[in-house]
Write a protein that holds these residues in place. Structure first.
Motif: not given
Ligand code: BGC
Length: 734
Positions: A50, A71, A101, A145, A159, A198, A242, A245, A277-278, A309, A418, A486
């Motif tokens: 993602t 992951f 996720d 997540f 979101r 999160k 988590m 951002f 977060d990512y 992450m 998702w 997202e």
């Molecule tokens: C999202 C998270 C998600 C993570 C892992 C991020 O871009 O904001 O909610 O868990 O990616 O895929």
């Protein structure tokens, strides 16, 4: 972790906890700094990414003991193959933790979380999380997540689809239910996964509804609105967190010691693990609080981040930071302890392969029982927004039905966004479900009429012709699945493309015949135009694998709608943010000019929080209070008789709202403090009772701590947040 903080951990008994801690210390003593940093590192496998892929050599790092968690990898076979590398080829054989996720189902996809929240059925939500965990755990996953517990009041933000809507009280109950569903009673069981609260915090407050944007909320709003669902997760013993951002008032959450250490750990007693977060540590550079990755890594670890992450910042920077004396070895040890602790809690040290089991994978994934539960969830999530002249349910003796709209034959879109390991081929479209239901007895014609989001009107004519010929018309409209979620924000949240025009022309052509619209979407839409055009609207959200069948049953009255909105539908985007817990202001709306209102739109939403029609009607009797006064440590009972006044059985969500009339800080005009979902046969009545205690009357005081003040309160009970008349009682001083 100190012995003291262990006490608040409800995961296991004291002797067991001591044993667990000894195990951690023994392991820690054997680890090199590189191995420790490895435990604080999470890389993605190459599925379902993602964000940017920073480093693709994850397997090599696993082998070197420099990556302790992965992951986006699943299936029993694949996760076993990776686990084997960690367990058999590394020096210490520490098992990998696999995250994914799993947001609304793993392979049996349930409605998007926002939709499912509209069921107002906490048991159902817990069970759907339980099923998601069962399927995911059978495919090697240890950790989801989810849940996203961000309160969201701006439907432009994509979101909102992943959360539980606008309300704090309901959001807390749903957060608890989902955490309990994922984690179950026993984390070592082979069908439970770690949950992750999160995005901490206030991600839903993104300015202008634009994803990742800054958040600037008062400390009061943070405490009253955004933090409570996270606290509810801690109280439900969520094991991971988590950070969001976004920044809040100048501080990116990933670098916020106030949030991640002072609030989360010191104030709330959280004992689990914090994962970013990512690539969120890397993003401290563009945020402008770190000059380089070294500084970014230092800020994150100082704030209390245990696992990085995908950013590879801990991976590349921590060793040098420790060697330079900028990060204390003790800080690393603390992070590693928290990671090892959750691995032990999952039972991975007893059997690293316990989650990878082909046999369970076969029997559990997409089982008939899970699909039936997904269909029930889809049914309970649907909200009947409008139903003029009882347009729905359609009569079963129709000879022909025109199913018109860009999403009529869609499969994949019904999964929304998702959707984990979901598969569009498992989905039966609305048109196909109707064909299946009726066979040859109803002549079903399907035509798109237009696409979801383009301006090509060449099919409109054919749609109008089909509408003229049929006994009834079903419009299947909405958004594509990827128009929410997202990085999927919209400034115009009306139906995209030509869909309004399609609805208008088709409805005009079908005058005198029943016309209803089913909507698929991931956010409240501003659908004043559609609501004017069509007599009936069934909001189906993105209903998941079994959505098509659930809709077919409902349209013809074999099931009945019982969902209620958890987020207000604006009349116009200019009203955003719009939510029912509004305050009175110093100039409450009236016919006077100088009051709080618009010149060109009412203040009220098109469809209010809590709204949802059924195939029957309900009436509410007078509200009865057990007393006019309530002692500070006492309680008061409020009851009401609800009667099904229609001709069909139905479910009503009886909602309790409270207002604190005068307080030392301003309070909302009403706040949800309870609900009961009841089922009544035609003509039947039920007495619904609520008990009000100090807990329901407590609010965030001037010092941001909980406060209860004597004085007058108003209590209202009704079928939506539009309920107006209440009764008052007085809370007596101590
Ligand atoms: C999202 C998270 C998600 C993570 C892992 C991020 O871009 O904001 O909610 O868990 O990616 O895929």
């Amino acid at each position: 972790m100190s012995k003291k903080s262990l006490k608040s951990q409800k995961v296991c008994s004291k002797p067991l906890a001591d044993k667990l801690e000894r195990k951690i210390e023994t392991l820690l003593a054997k680890m090199t700094l590189a191995e420790k940093i490895g435990q604080m590192t999470l890389f993605t496998a190459m599925w379902a990414e993602t964000g940017p892929t920073i480093d693709r050599n994850f397997l090599q790092y696993v082998r070197e003991g420099r990556c302790g968690s992965i992951f986006n990898a699943y299936t029993a076979e694949y996760t076993r193959s990776l686990q084997k590398v960690a367990v058999e080829e590394t020096r210490l054989g520490i098992p990998l933790l696999f995250g994914f996720d799993v947001i609304h189902g793993h392979r049996s996809i349930f409605p998007i979380p926002l939709g499912e929240a509209c069921s107002w059925d906490l048991e159902l939500m817990k069970r759907s999380a339980r099923i998601a965990a069962t399927e995911a755990a059978a495919e090697g996953i240890h950790w989801t997540f989810a849940p996203m517990v961000d309160i969201a009041r701006d439907p432009r933000w994509g979101r909102v689809a992943e959360g539980a809507g606008e309300d704090v009280w309901l959001g807390c109950r749903i957060a608890e239910a989902r955490v309990r569903g994922f984690q179950g009673e026993d984390l070592t069981a082979d069908d439970t996964v770690l949950a992750c609260a999160k995005h901490f915090a206030a991600y839903g407050g993104a300015e202008a509804g634009r994803d990742y944007n800054i958040v600037d909320v008062s400390e009061r709003t943070l405490a009253e609105v955004y933090l409570p669902p996270f606290k509810a997760c801690v109280d439900a013993n969520v094991r991971t967190f988590m950070p969001a951002f976004n920044e809040i008032a100048g501080m990116p959450c990933t670098a916020s010691r106030t949030l991640l250490t002072e609030t989360l750990r010191q104030k709330w007693g959280f004992t689990g693990m914090v994962v970013t977060d990512y690539t969120a540590i890397n993003e401290l550079i563009p945020h402008g609080v770190a000059a380089d990755l070294t500084q970014a890594g230092q800020l994150a670890i100082e704030a209390g981040v245990d696992m990085d992450m995908q950013g590879g910042v801990y991976f590349t920077q921590l060793e040098a930071l420790v060697n330079a004396g900028k990060v204390l070895p003790a800080a690393i040890d603390e992070g590693v302890r928290r990671v090892l602790r959750v691995k032990i809690e999952l039972g991975l040290f007893d059997d690293p392969y316990r989650y990878c089991c082909e046999k369970r994978e076969k029997s559990r994934v997409l089982s008939p029982e899970h699909k039936a539960a997904a269909q029930k969830a889809a049914e309970k999530s649907m909200v009947l927004l409008k139903n003029e002249d009882d347009t729905l349910p359609f009569a079963k003796n129709l000879r022909s039905l025109a199913v018109i709209g860009p999403l009529a034959e869609s499969q994949l879109e019904l999964l929304g966004n998702w959707y984990g390991a979901g598969d569009g081929n498992q989905v039966v479209s609305v048109a196909a479900a109707l064909r299946e239901k009726f066979g040859k007895s109803v002549n079903i014609t399907t035509i798109k009429g237009c696409e979801v989001d383009d301006e090509d009107d060449s099919q409109l004519k054919a749609a109008v012709t089909a509408a003229k010929k049929a006994d009834a018309v079903l419009l299947v409209l909405g958004e594509y699945g990827n128009m929410s979620g997202e990085a999927a924000c919209r400034v115009d949240i009306d139906l995209p493309g030509l869909q309004n025009r399609l609805a208008e022309e088709v409805t005009a052509a079908a005058r005198g015949k029943p016309v209803a619209a089913v909507l698929f979407n991931g956010r409240p839409l501003a659908i004043s135009r559609l609501a004017k055009a069509v007599p009936a609207i069934l909001e189906a959200w993105f209903p998941g694998t079994m959505g098509g069948q659930a809709i077919a049953e409902m349209l013809f009255g074999d099931t009945s709608p019982s969902g209620r909105l958890v987020m207000s539908f604006p009349r116009h985007i200019g009203q955003i943010p719009i939510y029912y817990t509004a305050k009175n202001t110093g100039r409450p709306i009236s016919s006077d000019k100088y009051t709080s209102k618009y010149l060109d739109c009412p203040n009220t939403p098109l469809f209010a929080f809590g709204h949802g029609l059924t195939y029957t009607t309900f009436s509410y009797g007078p509200l009865r209070l057990s007393a006019a006064e309530m002692p500070m440590n006492g309680e008061i009972t409020v009851s009401i008789t609800v009667t099904n006044t229609g001709n069909r059985a139905g479910e009503e969500v009886v909602q309790l709202y409270l207002r604190d009339l005068i307080a030392c800080v301003t309070r909302p005009l009403k706040e949800l403090k309870g609900f009961k979902k009841i089922s009544l046969e035609p003509g039947a009545a039920a007495e619904v009772k609520f008990t009000i205690t100090a807990a329901e009357l407590t609010f965030v005081g001037p010092d941001l701590e909980p406060l209860i003040e004597p004085g007058e309160f108003e209590v209202m009970i009704g079928g939506s947040s539009s309920v107006a008349d209440g009764q008052r009682f007085t809370l007596l001083p101590k």
